[in-house]
Every structure is written in structure tokens, then in C-alpha cells.
Design a protein around this motif. Structure first.
Motif, PDB file in Angstrom:
ATOM      1  N   ALA B 286     -42.265 -36.604 -22.669  1.00 10.27           N
ATOM      2  CA  ALA B 286     -42.393 -36.275 -21.253  1.00 10.27           C
ATOM      3  C   ALA B 286     -43.873 -36.073 -20.917  1.00 10.27           C
ATOM      4  CB  ALA B 286     -41.599 -35.022 -20.923  1.00 10.27           C
ATOM      5  N   LEU B 287     -44.206 -36.213 -19.638  1.00 10.33           N
ATOM      6  CA  LEU B 287     -45.579 -36.010 -19.200  1.00 10.33           C
ATOM      7  C   LEU B 287     -45.657 -34.778 -18.312  1.00 10.33           C
ATOM      8  CD1 LEU B 287     -46.570 -39.643 -18.101  1.00 10.33           C
ATOM      9  CD2 LEU B 287     -46.907 -38.558 -20.333  1.00 10.33           C
ATOM     10  N   CYS B 288     -46.739 -34.028 -18.473  1.00  7.40           N
ATOM     11  CA  CYS B 288     -46.990 -32.890 -17.597  1.00  7.40           C
ATOM     12  C   CYS B 288     -48.498 -32.805 -17.413  1.00  7.40           C
ATOM     13  CB  CYS B 288     -46.450 -31.605 -18.228  1.00  7.40           C
ATOM     14  SG  CYS B 288     -46.762 -30.155 -17.234  1.00  7.40           S
ATOM     15  N   SER B 289     -48.985 -33.300 -16.286  1.00  7.67           N
ATOM     16  CA  SER B 289     -50.437 -33.308 -16.125  1.00  7.67           C
ATOM     17  C   SER B 289     -50.831 -33.059 -14.684  1.00  7.67           C
ATOM     18  CB  SER B 289     -51.008 -34.649 -16.608  1.00  7.67           C
ATOM     19  OG  SER B 289     -50.836 -35.623 -15.603  1.00  7.67           O
ATOM     20  N   LYS B 290     -52.065 -32.591 -14.529  1.00  2.00           N
ATOM     21  CA  LYS B 290     -52.610 -32.363 -13.188  1.00  2.00           C
ATOM     22  C   LYS B 290     -53.399 -33.597 -12.789  1.00  2.00           C
ATOM     23  CE  LYS B 290     -52.582 -27.371 -13.177  1.00  2.00           C
ATOM     24  NZ  LYS B 290     -53.272 -26.129 -13.510  1.00  2.00           N
ATOM     25  N   ASN B 291     -52.735 -34.465 -12.051  1.00  8.08           N
ATOM     26  CA  ASN B 291     -53.342 -35.725 -11.606  1.00  8.08           C
ATOM     27  C   ASN B 291     -52.673 -36.137 -10.309  1.00  8.08           C
ATOM     28  OD1 ASN B 291     -53.455 -36.168 -14.876  1.00  8.08           O
ATOM     29  ND2 ASN B 291     -55.117 -37.254 -13.862  1.00  8.08           N
ATOM     30  N   ASN B 292     -53.247 -37.162  -9.666  1.00  8.61           N
ATOM     31  CA  ASN B 292     -52.481 -37.866  -8.649  1.00  8.61           C
ATOM     32  C   ASN B 292     -51.519 -38.774  -9.387  1.00  8.61           C
ATOM     33  OD1 ASN B 292     -53.805 -36.738  -6.409  1.00  8.61           O
ATOM     34  ND2 ASN B 292     -55.529 -38.163  -6.727  1.00  8.61           N
ATOM     35  N   GLU B 293     -50.252 -38.700  -9.048  1.00 10.74           N
ATOM     36  CA  GLU B 293     -49.244 -39.395  -9.822  1.00 10.74           C
ATOM     37  C   GLU B 293     -49.526 -40.896  -9.913  1.00 10.74           C
ATOM     38  OE1 GLU B 293     -45.267 -38.258  -8.854  1.00 10.74           O
ATOM     39  OE2 GLU B 293     -44.434 -39.411 -10.526  1.00 10.74           O
ATOM     40  N   GLU B 294     -49.964 -41.492  -8.781  1.00 14.27           N
ATOM     41  CA  GLU B 294     -50.161 -42.961  -8.804  1.00 14.27           C
ATOM     42  C   GLU B 294     -51.287 -43.368  -9.757  1.00 14.27           C
ATOM     43  OE1 GLU B 294     -51.760 -41.417  -4.792  1.00 14.27           O
ATOM     44  OE2 GLU B 294     -50.198 -40.943  -6.242  1.00 14.27           O
ATOM     45  N   ASP B 295     -52.301 -42.482  -9.943  1.00 14.28           N
ATOM     46  CA  ASP B 295     -53.387 -42.793 -10.890  1.00 14.28           C
ATOM     47  C   ASP B 295     -52.831 -42.945 -12.314  1.00 14.28           C
ATOM     48  OD1 ASP B 295     -55.110 -42.548  -8.802  1.00 14.28           O
ATOM     49  OD2 ASP B 295     -55.918 -40.581  -9.400  1.00 14.28           O
ATOM     50  N   VAL B 296     -51.951 -42.014 -12.689  1.00 17.32           N
ATOM     51  CA  VAL B 296     -51.401 -42.032 -14.050  1.00 17.32           C
ATOM     52  C   VAL B 296     -50.529 -43.269 -14.262  1.00 17.32           C
ATOM     53  CG1 VAL B 296     -49.786 -40.862 -15.606  1.00 17.32           C
ATOM     54  CG2 VAL B 296     -51.540 -39.552 -14.396  1.00 17.32           C
ATOM     55  N   TRP B 297     -49.658 -43.540 -13.301  1.00 12.48           N
ATOM     56  CA  TRP B 297     -48.761 -44.698 -13.490  1.00 12.48           C
ATOM     57  C   TRP B 297     -49.535 -46.009 -13.463  1.00 12.48           C
ATOM     58  CZ3 TRP B 297     -45.178 -43.084 -16.108  1.00 12.48           C
ATOM     59  CH2 TRP B 297     -44.422 -41.943 -15.791  1.00 12.48           C
ATOM     60  N   GLU B 298     -50.657 -46.028 -12.747  1.00 12.27           N
ATOM     61  CA  GLU B 298     -51.467 -47.245 -12.751  1.00 12.27           C
ATOM     62  C   GLU B 298     -51.984 -47.510 -14.166  1.00 12.27           C
ATOM     63  OE1 GLU B 298     -55.074 -47.262 -10.483  1.00 12.27           O
ATOM     64  OE2 GLU B 298     -55.210 -49.456 -10.544  1.00 12.27           O
ATOM     65  N   VAL B 299     -52.417 -46.431 -14.863  1.00 10.86           N
ATOM     66  CA  VAL B 299     -52.873 -46.601 -16.253  1.00 10.86           C
ATOM     67  C   VAL B 299     -51.712 -47.082 -17.127  1.00 10.86           C
ATOM     68  CG1 VAL B 299     -53.843 -45.445 -18.278  1.00 10.86           C
ATOM     69  CG2 VAL B 299     -54.657 -44.831 -15.996  1.00 10.86           C
ATOM     70  N   PHE B 300     -50.555 -46.446 -16.971  1.00  7.02           N
ATOM     71  CA  PHE B 300     -49.394 -46.835 -17.778  1.00  7.02           C
ATOM     72  C   PHE B 300     -49.016 -48.296 -17.531  1.00  7.02           C
ATOM     73  CE2 PHE B 300     -47.223 -43.587 -20.281  1.00  7.02           C
ATOM     74  CZ  PHE B 300     -48.023 -42.490 -20.014  1.00  7.02           C
ATOM     75  N   TRP B 320     -50.031 -30.841  -9.054  1.00  6.55           N
ATOM     76  CA  TRP B 320     -51.106 -29.852  -9.169  1.00  6.55           C
ATOM     77  C   TRP B 320     -50.577 -28.440  -9.320  1.00  6.55           C
ATOM     78  CZ3 TRP B 320     -55.676 -32.045 -10.018  1.00  6.55           C
ATOM     79  CH2 TRP B 320     -55.789 -33.399  -9.680  1.00  6.55           C
ATOM     80  N   ARG B 321     -49.285 -28.316  -9.633  1.00  4.18           N
ATOM     81  CA  ARG B 321     -48.738 -26.973  -9.818  1.00  4.18           C
ATOM     82  C   ARG B 321     -49.027 -26.473 -11.243  1.00  4.18           C
ATOM     83  NH1 ARG B 321     -42.674 -27.392  -8.450  1.00  4.18           N
ATOM     84  NH2 ARG B 321     -43.001 -29.144  -9.846  1.00  4.18           N
ATOM     85  N   ASP B 322     -48.701 -25.207 -11.501  1.00  4.59           N
ATOM     86  CA  ASP B 322     -49.004 -24.675 -12.830  1.00  4.59           C
ATOM     87  C   ASP B 322     -48.044 -25.262 -13.867  1.00  4.59           C
ATOM     88  OD1 ASP B 322     -46.967 -22.344 -13.867  1.00  4.59           O
ATOM     89  OD2 ASP B 322     -46.936 -22.582 -11.678  1.00  4.59           O
ATOM     90  N   LYS B 323     -48.526 -25.361 -15.095  1.00  3.18           N
ATOM     91  CA  LYS B 323     -47.768 -26.089 -16.106  1.00  3.18           C
ATOM     92  C   LYS B 323     -46.538 -25.330 -16.595  1.00  3.18           C
ATOM     93  CE  LYS B 323     -51.079 -29.493 -17.403  1.00  3.18           C
ATOM     94  NZ  LYS B 323     -51.569 -30.427 -18.405  1.00  3.18           N
ATOM     95  N   ALA B 324     -46.559 -24.000 -16.479  1.00  2.00           N
ATOM     96  CA  ALA B 324     -45.375 -23.245 -16.906  1.00  2.00           C
ATOM     97  C   ALA B 324     -44.176 -23.631 -16.035  1.00  2.00           C
ATOM     98  CB  ALA B 324     -45.655 -21.751 -16.837  1.00  2.00           C
ATOM     99  N   THR B 325     -44.403 -23.675 -14.711  1.00  2.00           N
ATOM    100  CA  THR B 325     -43.328 -24.084 -13.799  1.00  2.00           C
ATOM    101  C   THR B 325     -42.883 -25.507 -14.104  1.00  2.00           C
ATOM    102  OG1 THR B 325     -44.353 -22.706 -12.119  1.00  2.00           O
ATOM    103  CG2 THR B 325     -42.720 -24.308 -11.358  1.00  2.00           C
ATOM    104  N   ASN B 326     -43.841 -26.389 -14.315  1.00  2.00           N
ATOM    105  CA  ASN B 326     -43.509 -27.788 -14.588  1.00  2.00           C
ATOM    106  C   ASN B 326     -42.722 -27.952 -15.885  1.00  2.00           C
ATOM    107  OD1 ASN B 326     -44.517 -29.114 -12.341  1.00  2.00           O
ATOM    108  ND2 ASN B 326     -46.604 -29.173 -13.160  1.00  2.00           N
ATOM    109  N   VAL B 327     -43.130 -27.235 -16.930  1.00  2.00           N
ATOM    110  CA  VAL B 327     -42.422 -27.357 -18.216  1.00  2.00           C
ATOM    111  C   VAL B 327     -41.000 -26.816 -18.074  1.00  2.00           C
ATOM    112  CG1 VAL B 327     -42.344 -26.508 -20.605  1.00  2.00           C
ATOM    113  CG2 VAL B 327     -44.495 -27.377 -19.660  1.00  2.00           C
TER     114      VAL B 327
END
Lengths: 78, 602
Positions: B286-300, B320-327
């Protein structure tokens, strides 16, 4: 030095810290059998950051002789 | 001291201060031909770190054969989780370890034969006395073969003979359920020969290994123990910038990030390849990162050097939310516990936050700015190790792909019943046999949420239950038009005095929410009645994770028996005289030992 050795001996033999002094030996502490002796040497090597030779290991028969040997080795290094 | 281990004195102090009364016990026995007592501290330390109260019993020195074969093993008595075997070459064959150069061809062959027989009789003897997991430490290669450089040229040299013996040992252990080969040679290679052996204590006390070696071996053993005890992790959650690639894609753009064949991008690529290996071993990514989502998928989608692809990713939180909430959200979406998750991140701020907010999550702190270390950091952690690799593990990636197709179909269907029927689901129920025992054992070890009693069993124990005339071990396999889910559930029944007790009833979280549990239970009730049981007894043992099944028996026609079993254990009963007829429900096809049922018109 004596205090630190006594603490290590007490922890490895599983006796209260006050139950170990300079005269403590396999004869006075029932838990101090040959296996615990090995564990004690390994723990002392870790605690003092040194390696003992086989003939030194067999000469360490009570707390006093352990302290004396460690002090001698410290002088040699200094 | 060895990486990650405190000193012996620190371990003893730490364990003396630890409150272990309430923790789960872990009972280990050590059968050995040499002195390995100092390993006891490392084993108990690792047990404590994994939330268990470890105890270690040692068999007599040099008494391996008497204890295993002669049934004289006091160390093997009682309820054990694992038996560790230490039988290094130097202790079991003077001829091969110290007198190799003097052996002729016949002498060599005889000695190899003797050792192979020893492996077989000892492994069988231990299994006869105990169902516990067997961890046999393989032979180490000689550091200085007795024929010198010539040894490596010969097919029957000392090193080649040790390799042959290890192959024979591996084959022997493979034939014994729940017995495993521990790769001591890999431990030796990681530590290095001069730090692995203690020649002083070999001569003083027949203790060949240094504390560093014993710590490394204990850590290796615990990869097996964690797998057995259901503590293996299921999901790797990855940060992106400076974790999967060097640099920040939002600032430098896709062309500016470091990833590829040359340093330092090559280090990130190697790390990604290790992640993909984990994917093929059945670990969810799974991915959990602070980025603009489209930037990451463009790399993928577009970066030519990505080893990790979009299809490997089971879920993502890129925001851009905190990672504890995201996880926490990722755990809910993937239907796994927080303690099944490992977060890999180069930011100490993020790992610190998650460690603080979600202490159940394991954290892998990647050394920022030193990506050359990333791959080994992940490869050496041992968090994801499993003792078996089942067909289900290998295919999990594809299964998650089918799962998103199912989610799509569900959104399209007018109601749940229609959705179920549109999937053309099939169910197969059968008795566990040689082929399915590893998967059934694995399910008891891994399943936490839909698990009524959370009893963990090794392969050896499941094999014992399969043979027992008082027990039935059943599995359920599910599939639909989108794909096969494999074996997703298991049940263990114990018969006696006209009643059946449900010792274990569990379902993998992947298979929840499609009525499999009701269908499985109702076939089990039919099977029990066919075996002349008048009533069925169900048991629910509460854990921190299985609250979702606390009403399972009540919802399925059982009533709770009044007697007190403590707050966390409840016993339910259902009479079998008024059982309705078998039916296939919303399944297109149900096959069980009682016969096949098919939906009308199919």
C-alpha cells in the motif's frame, strides 16, 4: 570496579544485588555452576568491552580474582 | 553486541522488570549435542519483544538421540510451541569434521549414511513425542576445509559432503509436518566466521558459538516462531518521495527524480525490486505519502525504471493528512489489523508520529540520504516471513485485482442478493489432507478477526488432528466467475458423547461479506448430524480483535449456556434434531462430503 562486577554477577546468578561481595564464589553461590560461569564471562566481556583469554577464564574463580584480573588488564591498556 | 540486541546483563534486567504474567506463553525446548545455554536470554528477549512470555527448557548435553529416539525426553514433555535442534557436524561426526582427510570412499559413504539415518530417526522421534514445530539448525560449511583448496575441486570434498547432508536433512524435515530447516550457514555468512565461533568456549565447555552468533540464530528462529504464532505482518505501507525514488516528485518533476540504473537511483530501484518480491510472496503493498496524487500515479504509469507498478498496489492514501489517520484508514479498507502493518518511511517525523499514535504498527525507519542501505533494511527485517507459501499466497496479487472488479460489480447491482447471484459463487467443503494441511495450519496462525477461538496450530498438530478419530478438520474453498479465492476458511470439530464441539471456526478476512460463514456452518451442522451427533457446542473466546464474531453463534440458532466461563469465554449450544434441509442459498454450486447442490436452471 568491584561494584560493577558485583552487579553483573548478581544479575547473571539471579540473586539480589546485596547478595554478592568480593568473596562470592561458586562455593558461596549455589547458582554459580560451570554454565553460569560461562554466561558470566560473556556478560563481563560485554560490560567491560574486552576479550579474555582461555587461561584467564579458568583463573577467575571468585569476584576478587575477577576484579584483580580486570584491573590488571586495564593497567596494561592504559 | 549483535545488531538490535541489548547486552546479556541488560536483557536480564529488562526481563526481570517486565510484567509477563498476563502475556501469552511461548514454550521452547532445546535438544542439543553442544552447549548453547546462553541463547536462552536472546530467545526470551525476542519473545518479550513480540508480547510473549518465553520459557526455554534444555535437554541433556549430548543426549539428542536418547531423548528423541529413546522417548527419554523430559524436555519434550508438556505443551510445547517449538523444539530447537542443535547438532553441528563437529558434535555428531568426528570423522567428517576432524578426520575427513583420512577417510576412504567407503568410509565416507558409510558415515554419510549413518548421519542420514540419524536425521530421520531423530526427526521422527521428536514428532512422535510432540506436535510442536521442529526447528533444526542446518550444518555450517567448514571455514577451512580439511583438503585445503583441493576440497573445492572435488565432488566428494568436505564442503560438498556438508552440502549433501544439508540437502538430505532438508528432505527429511520436509517429510515431517511442521518441521523446518533453519539456515545456520546464512547466519554464519551474515556474522562472519571469526565472530561466529568461540574457540575458547569450545574447548572449555563444548560451546561452539559466540553470543553474536547465538543472537543471530535466535533472530532467525523467531522468524519461524512469529509465523507460527500469527505475528507475521501482512501489509507493507510505503512512503514515496525519498523512499521509492530519490528526490521530491512535486518539486523536481518526474524527470528530476532519482531512479534507474545509476547511483543513487539504482539503490531505490533495488529497494523497489525487494518490495515486488514481497508482493509475489503474498504481502499486500500500500502507499501512504504526502504528495499530489496525480504526480505519484504519473511516475507509476510513465517512469520507465519503476519496478513497482500500479497493479502491485492494493490500496493508497496519497494526500496531505497525517499518516496515522491514513494508516488507520488503510487498515480498514484492506480489512486487516493495525498490528499486521509495517510502515516504511525515510522521515523520522512520520515514523515517530505513527509509532506514537498507532503503537501496534511496526515501523521500518529507512536511513534518509543513505538509500544504499534500504534494500537490506527491508530484506533483513523478517516481519513478513511465513513457514509455508501456499497457492493462495502466490496468487494473492491477482486475487486483489479480482476484488476491485467485484467492488465495481457490487456498485452496479440493484441489491445484495442480486449481486451475490450475479457473481455465480461456488463453495467447496472438504476434509483436510496432506495437500491442504499447510494452508489450514497457516489460516489458524494468521486469522485474527473472523476467528471464534483463535487457537494457533502448527502443521504437525493439524496432521495429528486429521489422524485422530475423535476429530474432523474441514476447509472451505470459495470462488466465483471472477476468480478462485482458494481455501478461505477452516473448522475443527471434536466428537464425544453424542455432541460435537467446534474447537476452531475461522474465515479469512478476504472472504467476508458474502455469506460463506453461514453456508460453511450449516454444512458443518449437517455433517455433524450425519455422524450421529445430537447437539453442537460452539465456543467464543474474546480477543482484542474478534469482537465482530461475538454474536455469530446466537445469530445462527445457538443459545448461550448459562454456566460461568469468565468474561472472555462463552459457550453456546444448538440441538440438531430440528435441522432444516440442506440448501445452496445464494451460491450457484455447493460441494461437500454430503454431495453436490446446484442452483436450479444452472
Amino acid at each position: 570496579m568491584t561494584d560493577k562486577v558485583c552487579r553483573v554477577v548478581a544479575t547473571i546468578m539471579g540473586v539480589p544485588a546485596g547478595g554478592v561481595n568480593e568473596d562470592s564464589s561458586p562455593a558461596s553461590l549455589p547458582a554459580w555452576d560451570s554454565l553460569r560461569h560461562m554466561k558470566l564471562i560473556l556478560a563481563i566481556e560485554e560490560a567491560f568491552g574486552l576479550q579474555l583469554a582461555d587461561d584467564e577464564i579458568v583463573s577467575m574463580t571468585n569476584v576478587r580474582s575477577i576484579v584483580a584480573l580486570l584491573e590488571r588488564k586495564r593497567e596494561v591498556r592504559a | 553486541m549483535s545488531a538490535g540486541f541489548p547486552s546479556l546483563v541488560e536483557i536480564e534486567d529488562l526481563l526481570a522488570a517486565a510484567d509477563t504474567a498476563a502475556t501469552e506463553p511461548l514454550r521452547l525446548a532445546v535438544l542439543r549435542e553442544v552447549t548453547v545455554e546462553p541463547i536462552d536470554a536472546y530467545l526470551r528477549y525476542l519473545a518479550n519483544r513480540d508480547g510473549m512470555n518465553g520459557s526455554v527448557a534444555f535437554g541433556g548435553f549430548g543426549a539428542l538421540v536418547q531423548e528423541a529416539v529413546g522417548d527419554a525426553g523430559a524436555a519434550l514433555s508438556g505443551d510445547l510451541d517449538a523444539v530447537l535442534v542443535f547438532a553441528p557436524l563437529i558434535a555428531i561426526s568426528k570423522a567428517l569434521s576432524s578426520n575427513f582427510a583420512a577417510l576412504d570412499a567407503q568410509g565416507l559413504q558409510d558415515e554419510v549414511e549413518r548421519l542420514k539415518n540419524l536425521f530421520e530417526s531423530v526427526a521422527a522421534g521428536i514428532r512422535r513425542q510432540s506436535g510442536a514445530m521442529i526447528l533444526w539448525h542446518g550444518l555450517e560449511p567448514p571455514l577451512y576445509p580439511s583438503l585445503g583448496i583441493l576440497d573445492a575441486q572435488k565432488r566428494d570434498g568436505q564442503a560438498a559432503t556438508v552440502a549433501d547432508l544439508n540437502a538430505a536433512l532438508r528432505a527429511t524435515l520436509q517429510a515431517v509436518p511442521g518441521a523446518y530447516f533453519v539456515d545456520t550457514a546464512a547466519c554464519l555468512a551474515r556474522v562472519g566466521g571469526s565472530r561466529f565461533y568461540d574457540t575458547r568456549y569450545w574447548h572449555l565447555a563444548r560451546a561452539p558459538y559466540t553470543p553474536v552468533a547465538l543472537a543471530e540464530i535466535a533472530a532467525e528462529d523467531f522468524k519461524f516462531v512469529r509465523a507460527l504464532k500469527g505475528k507475521a505482518k501482512k501489509c507493507l505501507v510505503l512512503d514515496c518521495d525519498n523512499t521509492l525514488w530519490g528526490g521530491i516528485v512535486g518539486e523536481e518533476g518526474m524527470g528530476g527524480i532519482m531512479l534507474g540504473k545509476d547511483y543513487p537511483g539504482s539503490a531505490y530501484l533495488e529497494f523497489q525490486q525487494e518490495v515486488v518480491s514481497l508482493f509475489h510472496r503474498g504481502v499486500m503493498i500500500a502507499l501512504c505519502s504526502k504528495n499530489n496524487e496525480e504526480d505519484v500515479w504519473e511516475v507509476f504509469d510513465r517512469h520507465p525504471d519503476m519496478a513497482l507498478r500500479r497493479t502491485h498496489v492494493a490500496a493508497s492514501r496519497i494526500n496531505w493528512r497525517d499518516k496515522a489517520t491514513n494508516v488507520r484508514e488503510l487498515a480498514e479498507e484492506l480489512n486487516i489489523g493495525l498490528d499486521s502493518i509495517v510502515l516504511a518511511d525515510d522521515s523520522e517525523f512520520e515514523t515517530g508520529l505513527v509509532r506514537d499514535q498507532l503503537p501496534e504498527v511496526e515501523v521500518l525507519n529507512l536511513p534518509r540520504g543513505r538509500p544504499v542501505g534500504y534494500r537490506n533494511e527491508l530484506a533483513s527485517c523478517g516481519f513478513f516471513d511465513l513457514v509455508t507459501m501456499t497457492t493462495e499466497d502466490r496468487a494473492r496479487g491477482a486475487m486483489y485485482g479480482a476484488e476491485s472488479a467485484r467492488r465495481h460489480a457490487r456498485a452496479q447491482a440493484p441489491d445484495l442478493e442480486n449481486y451475490y447471484r450475479s457473481l455465480e459463487m461456488t463453495l467447496e467443503i472438504g476434509y483436510a489432507d496432506e495437500l491442504s494441511i499447510p494452508r489450514v495450519a497457516q489460516l489458524t496462525q494468521k486469522t485474527n478477526q473472523f476467528n471464534l477461538t483463535t487457537r494457533r496450530y502448527g502443521e504437525g498438530e493439524i496432521a495429528g488432528l486429521v489422524r485422530s478419530p475423535q476429530h474432523d478438520v474441514l476447509w472451505v474453498r470459495a470462488g466465483d466467475k471472477l476468480g478462485d479465492l482458494g481455501i478461505v476458511g477452516a473448522c475443527i470439530l471434536e466428537y464425544g458423547n453424542g455432541t460435537v464441539s467446534i474447537d476452531t471456526f475461522l474465515l479469512s478476512c478476504r472472504a467476508l461479506g458474502r455469506g460463506i460463514e453461514q453456508a460453511f456452518l450449516s454444512e458443518i451442522l449437517q455433517i455433524s448430524r450425519a455422524r450421529d451427533a445430537r447437539s453442537v457446542q460452539g465456543e467464543y473466546i474474546r480477543t482484542a480483535k474478534n469482537a465482530q464474531v461475538d454474536r455469530f453463534f446466537v445469530e445462527n440458532g445457538f443459545s448461550e449456556r448459562g454456566e460461568a466461563h469468565g468474561p472472555d469465554r462463552h459457550v453456546f449450544e444448538r440441538r440438531l434434531d430440528a435441522l432444516p434441509l440442506r440448501e445452496h442459498g445464494h451460491f450457484a454450486h455447493v460441494a461437500s462430503p454430503l454431495g453436490v447442490m446446484t442452483a436450479r436452471g444452472m
